[in-house]
Motif scaffolding. Structure first.
Motif, PDB file in Angstrom:
ATOM      1  N   GLU A 259       0.711  -1.288   0.096  1.00  9.67           N
ATOM      2  CA  GLU A 259       0.016  -0.134  -0.125  1.00  9.67           C
ATOM      3  C   GLU A 259       0.758   1.313   0.056  1.00  9.67           C
ATOM      4  OE1 GLU A 259      -0.324  -1.659   4.295  1.00  9.67           O
ATOM      5  OE2 GLU A 259      -0.002  -2.392   2.239  1.00  9.67           O
TER       6      GLU A 259
ATOM      7  N   GLU B 226       0.146  11.526   7.714  1.00  7.04           N
ATOM      8  CA  GLU B 226      -0.941  12.295   6.775  1.00  7.04           C
ATOM      9  C   GLU B 226      -0.147  12.230   5.391  1.00  7.04           C
ATOM     10  OE1 GLU B 226      -3.211  15.142   9.869  1.00  7.04           O
ATOM     11  OE2 GLU B 226      -1.606  15.945   8.513  1.00  7.04           O
TER      12      GLU B 226
ATOM     13  N   LEU C 135      -9.543   5.143  -1.815  1.00  8.13           N
ATOM     14  CA  LEU C 135      -8.137   4.928  -1.102  1.00  8.13           C
ATOM     15  C   LEU C 135      -7.745   3.315  -1.136  1.00  8.13           C
ATOM     16  CD1 LEU C 135      -8.442   7.655   1.725  1.00  8.13           C
ATOM     17  CD2 LEU C 135      -7.351   7.900  -0.553  1.00  8.13           C
TER      18      LEU C 135
ATOM     19  N   SER D 171      -5.856   0.643   4.539  1.00  8.99           N
ATOM     20  CA  SER D 171      -5.283   0.998   5.608  1.00  8.99           C
ATOM     21  C   SER D 171      -5.220   2.650   5.508  1.00  8.99           C
ATOM     22  CB  SER D 171      -3.540   0.686   5.706  1.00  8.99           C
ATOM     23  OG  SER D 171      -2.876   1.212   4.677  1.00  8.99           O
ATOM     24  N   TYR D 172      -5.679   3.113   4.406  1.00 15.61           N
ATOM     25  CA  TYR D 172      -5.813   4.885   4.382  1.00 15.61           C
ATOM     26  C   TYR D 172      -7.340   5.177   4.615  1.00 15.61           C
ATOM     27  CZ  TYR D 172      -1.490   4.839   1.734  1.00 15.61           C
ATOM     28  OH  TYR D 172      -0.394   4.674   1.471  1.00 15.61           O
TER      29      TYR D 172
ATOM     30  N   GLN E 118     -13.325   5.581   4.391  1.00 13.92           N
ATOM     31  CA  GLN E 118     -12.115   4.938   3.608  1.00 13.92           C
ATOM     32  C   GLN E 118     -12.400   5.225   2.123  1.00 13.92           C
ATOM     33  OE1 GLN E 118     -12.133   0.499   4.506  1.00 13.92           O
ATOM     34  NE2 GLN E 118     -11.312   0.931   6.423  1.00 13.92           N
TER      35      GLN E 118
ATOM     36  N   VAL F 170      -5.590  13.027   4.054  1.00  6.76           N
ATOM     37  CA  VAL F 170      -5.586  11.464   4.210  1.00  6.76           C
ATOM     38  C   VAL F 170      -4.696  10.919   5.148  1.00  6.76           C
ATOM     39  CG1 VAL F 170      -5.417   9.032   3.134  1.00  6.76           C
ATOM     40  CG2 VAL F 170      -6.542  11.145   1.840  1.00  6.76           C
ATOM     41  N   ASN F 171      -5.141  10.127   6.012  1.00  8.81           N
ATOM     42  CA  ASN F 171      -4.336   9.396   7.247  1.00  8.81           C
ATOM     43  C   ASN F 171      -3.970   8.042   6.729  1.00  8.81           C
ATOM     44  OD1 ASN F 171      -6.410  10.879   9.329  1.00  8.81           O
ATOM     45  ND2 ASN F 171      -4.387  11.327   9.554  1.00  8.81           N
ATOM     46  N   TRP F 172      -2.719   7.701   7.176  1.00  6.94           N
ATOM     47  CA  TRP F 172      -2.113   6.580   6.825  1.00  6.94           C
ATOM     48  C   TRP F 172      -1.726   5.891   7.918  1.00  6.94           C
ATOM     49  CZ3 TRP F 172       2.976   6.003   7.770  1.00  6.94           C
ATOM     50  CH2 TRP F 172       3.773   7.037   7.648  1.00  6.94           C
TER      51      TRP F 172
END
Length: 474
Positions: free
Chosen positions: A60, A96, A126, A129-130, A200, A260-262
């Motif tokens: 990813e 992020e 996305l 995991s995002y 997501q 976006v958070n990862w």
């Protein structure tokens, strides 16, 4: 206690120094694995992200550098899915990404006919995991339109609540005013709403209010307001400004930034630390659980500890910040010697200077406080000496009184007569008789231990001595 202007300036200077240090350290610390591309166009690609085989941590984080754009732009790449979303910024510290997302549009001509070729929905999809960050807002810009979003939120207790939706309305009515506001988004030409955390994916669509409202409203046939727009955008990256916003969304702002958070995997920090082979955070770094609304959502990120800077996912990636050498010819201690320590520093202050409350620099000592301290110390020592003197005087008086009392009891109980009788007897007192003191009795009885044999022996000895004395008396 309020800071004087000089102290404020010093604190501001130190803050600027730290910012410059972080920027300098980032430029010197390796951000990618050896022999891997460091950038795509103008965008740095820090590990765990990477371009090419063995350059990224997990699938990813595989990034494709799109050479068809000017300049080249990084995009998500995956063996199963294709995510054409363009990435414009990577952040280790916040976990992020900043991506660009298309704006949904719905357009009509002045005759009220729907224009299919100028209308489109917007979808943000996305990789696993995002998630879409809460640091975004949802907007509708237009006249008499409703913008609706729908999204999927995984990992919720009730699967029926996985799908989330929301809307916001934008009206244009003469009752609200004759001109659009230029500094607020309050429902007149622009509406906004918050979005839930943890989505997501998200799709945005636009709907027109009742056709009667549209067809008999002059706002909807004016050239500037033929299109309506719906979008999510990072906080602070869109401010409604009336006609100017309509024009920009129709021409130059077809895409807007979204946060976006990862995260690494789906384990929490506690679970990930149990397997050191797969645990990702390296030396001088710490693990941070990803949360949604204050609750762990699975997955974690790494960040360098305070006083270190760099890439926490690479071995030796977090390097110590040498605050003492932060800026040439500058000393964070001011009036003292700066000593760098792992993750921090300390100061050895010059004579007449002391560390400030934060232990970050040397400031001039307060003479008034020093004088008070010296006086207080002198008074304390004097009081101590006085108390010791009084104590010893009391002990001496007590001892003297005890001696007088002992002499009194000796006389009252015939001690003097016994002494005279013993002295008048032929021979020395020591060879004919003996007077036992309290100390003698204590030694003879082994400190008055009540043991049958010891008591018997002492009693016999005492009896013998008494008989000797009585036999010699007239």
């Amino acid at each position: 206690m309020a800071l004087v202007p000089a102290e404020r300036l010093l604190i501001m200077h130190l803050a600027l120094v730290v910012i410059l240090l972080v920027a300098a350290a980032q430029s010197q610390t390796p951000q990618v694995k050896p022999n891997c591309p460091e950038r795509c166009g103008d965008i740095p690609i820090p590990y765990p992200f990477g371009i090419g085989a063995d350059c990224y941590l997990r699938p990813e984080f595989n990034i494709t550098c799109d050479q068809s754009t000017t300049p080249p732009s990084p995009k998500f790449s995956n063996s199963t899915f294709t995510f054409p979303t363009r990435i414009t910024n990577f952040s280790h510290a916040q976990g992020e990404l900043q991506v660009m997302q298309s704006v949904a549009r719905e357009c009509y001509d002045q005759g009220g006919w729907y224009m299919y070729n100028m209308s489109s929905n917007s979808t943000l999809e996305l990789p696993p995991s995002y998630i879409i960050s809460y640091k975004n807002n949802f907007f509708a810009v237009g006249c008499n339109s409703v913008a609706v979003y729908q999204g999927y939120q995984g990992k919720v207790p009730d699967p029926k609540e996985s799908y989330k939706g929301g809307y916001t309305v934008s009206l244009c009515q003469d009752a609200l005013g004759t001109a659009l506001p230029t500094d607020s988004c309050n429902g007149f030409g622009c509406g906004q709403n918050a979005i839930p955390s943890g989505l997501q994916n998200m799709s945005v669509e636009l709907y027109t209010l009742d056709s009667v409202i549209r067809n008999y409203n002059h706002w909807n046939i004016e050239p500037d307001y033929l299109c309506s727009y719906g979008f999510i955008v990072q906080d602070g990256n869109f401010t409604f400004s009336g006609n100017t916003s309509f024009e920009e969304l129709n021409t130059t702002r077809r895409q807007l930034p979204v946060v976006v958070n990862w995260a690494i995997g789906e384990e929490t920090c506690d679970a990930a630390k149990k397997n050191r082979q797969t645990y990702t955070c390296r030396e001088h770094s710490e693990c941070v659980d990803r949360t949604i609304n204050g609750t762990s959502s699975g997955g974690y990120t790494c960040r360098c500890m305070t006083g270190f800077n760099g890439n926490p996912y690479l071995s030796d990636g977090c390097q110590d910040i040498d605050e003492c050498l932060l800026v040439p010819n500058s000393n964070p201690c001011n009036k003292g010697k700066c000593i760098n320590l792992p993750g921090t520093y300390t100061c050895t202050c010059d004579s007449g200077y002391i560390l400030n409350e934060n232990k970050t620099t040397c400031v001039q000592g307060n003479k008034g406080k020093n004088t008070i301290l010296k006086v207080s110390l002198g008074i304390s020592i004097s009081m101590f000496v006085l108390l010791v003197g009084i104590f010893w005087l009391y002990c001496g008086m007590k001892k003297r009184k005890f001696k007088q009392l002992k002499e009194k009891y000796f006389k009252e109980n015939g001690g003097e007569k016994l002494r005279e009788k013993l002295a008048s007897h032929k021979g020395s007192v020591e060879t004919t008789a003996r007077i036992f003191t309290a100390t003698d009795l204590k030694l003879a009885t082994n400190n008055y231990i009540e043991m049958e044999s010891s008591v018997k022996e002492v009693t016999e000895q005492f009896t013998k001595e008494c008989f000797r004395i009585i036999k010699w008396l007239p």
